[in-house]
Design an enzyme around this catalytic site. Sequence first.
Site, PDB file in Angstrom:
ATOM      1  N   GLU A 175      64.557  69.595  -7.318  1.00 28.60           N
ATOM      2  CA  GLU A 175      64.305  70.883  -6.675  1.00 28.60           C
ATOM      3  C   GLU A 175      62.871  71.005  -6.169  1.00 28.60           C
ATOM      4  OE1 GLU A 175      66.410  72.794  -5.636  1.00 28.60           O
ATOM      5  OE2 GLU A 175      68.193  72.292  -6.787  1.00 28.60           O
ATOM      6  N   TYR A 185      63.231  80.882  -6.313  1.00 32.79           N
ATOM      7  CA  TYR A 185      64.310  79.973  -5.937  1.00 32.79           C
ATOM      8  C   TYR A 185      64.493  78.875  -6.985  1.00 32.79           C
ATOM      9  CZ  TYR A 185      66.683  75.908  -4.419  1.00 32.79           C
ATOM     10  OH  TYR A 185      67.532  74.839  -4.423  1.00 32.79           O
ATOM     11  N   ASP A 208      67.312  80.253  -1.274  1.00 29.91           N
ATOM     12  CA  ASP A 208      66.422  79.440  -0.442  1.00 29.91           C
ATOM     13  C   ASP A 208      66.690  79.768   1.024  1.00 29.91           C
ATOM     14  OD1 ASP A 208      68.864  78.301   0.069  1.00 29.91           O
ATOM     15  OD2 ASP A 208      68.082  76.270   0.156  1.00 29.91           O
TER      16      ASP A 208
END
Length: 348
Positions: free
Chosen positions: A38, A121, A139
């Site tokens: 991520e 996020y 996102d």
Amino acid sequence: MRINIENFRNDLLNWYDEYARVLPWRSEPLPYYVWVSEIMLQQTRVEAVKPYFARFIKRLPTLKDLAEVDDDELRKLWEGLGYYNRVRNMKKCAIECMDKYNGFLPSAYEELIELPGIGSYTAGAIASIAYKEVVPAVDGNVLRVFSRLLASYDDIGKESTKKKFHTIIQEYVSKDRPDAFNQAVMEIGAMVCVPNSAPRCNICPIVSYCQAYETGKEHVLPIKEKKLKRRIEKRTIVVMVHDGKVVLRKRPQTGLLADLYEFINLEGYHTKKQLKELFNDSYTIKSIEKLPTSKHIFSHVEWHMHGYLIEVENVNDELLASITDVDERYAIPTAFKAYKDMLKHYIK
DNA sequence: AACCCGGGGTC
DNA sequence: GACCCAGGGTT
């Protein structure tokens, strides 16, 4: 029209189960893997991340390995990915997790979001994908998809819009499969409701719920304010060579490309004569020749570069790097790539 | 809220 | 050339 959320979820998840891409970090969603992927994926495309992810996990298989790795080696693993603050924050985060959470990432959204480099996020992504917490992960994909789905004219670049969507999407997240739900919306955004070109509504599994499509506004949405223009900086790159090696300098600890290594470089353009005068005090210059120009575009600034190769007979307590060191040891930003590539031509 | 922080794919 | 990407931090 009001969306039947349960039907929407089912259609979305069924599509995801059939068409989701096979990605390296999806096969075994350990918190550490999810986190690393991520962070790498922030403002970075999937295809760019793949080779970095594999190399990173191989070298640093666990959070503890990351907490203990040498900083320069860590930056080298990140070389070319950009936004280097991400990896600095990752190590800070790893150390904090060793200290406070017994070597693990915490599982709760509210704890994750307090950690360095983890915003709303990423906290949502880790909490939902790795720990199955029922929380949104909003996102750019999700903003685009929901902007169209709800026919929202809010500017998706605004922080207030992100918060608003986060709140709305809380009602949408699947209680049973929050991990699949969040990834499915992103997958729609990446493969169907795409950026930079026409949305592929003809193959969209949730088009029947889409209020933008229904009103013919799918090409207008989402709304996003335009970004400011870049400024141009003129720089002179000095590839200083001595004894088959090149002089490297370490950039400042803050700001652009913090702590990375670079060739000697100066603000503005300089003539051969000016450079001779500038360096004559500290070096005995054997030769000086002009190199081709180069240009590098950052998000907010453009470097227009002139280059010189200067061969010297002495150096003063500076870092000298061989070709091997340049390739394997020191992280050098892509901005210098043109001159780095020329090195092999001048030294060996 | 505005600005800083990379590099690259795609139109 | 413009947009934007599985954003976050700082001021």
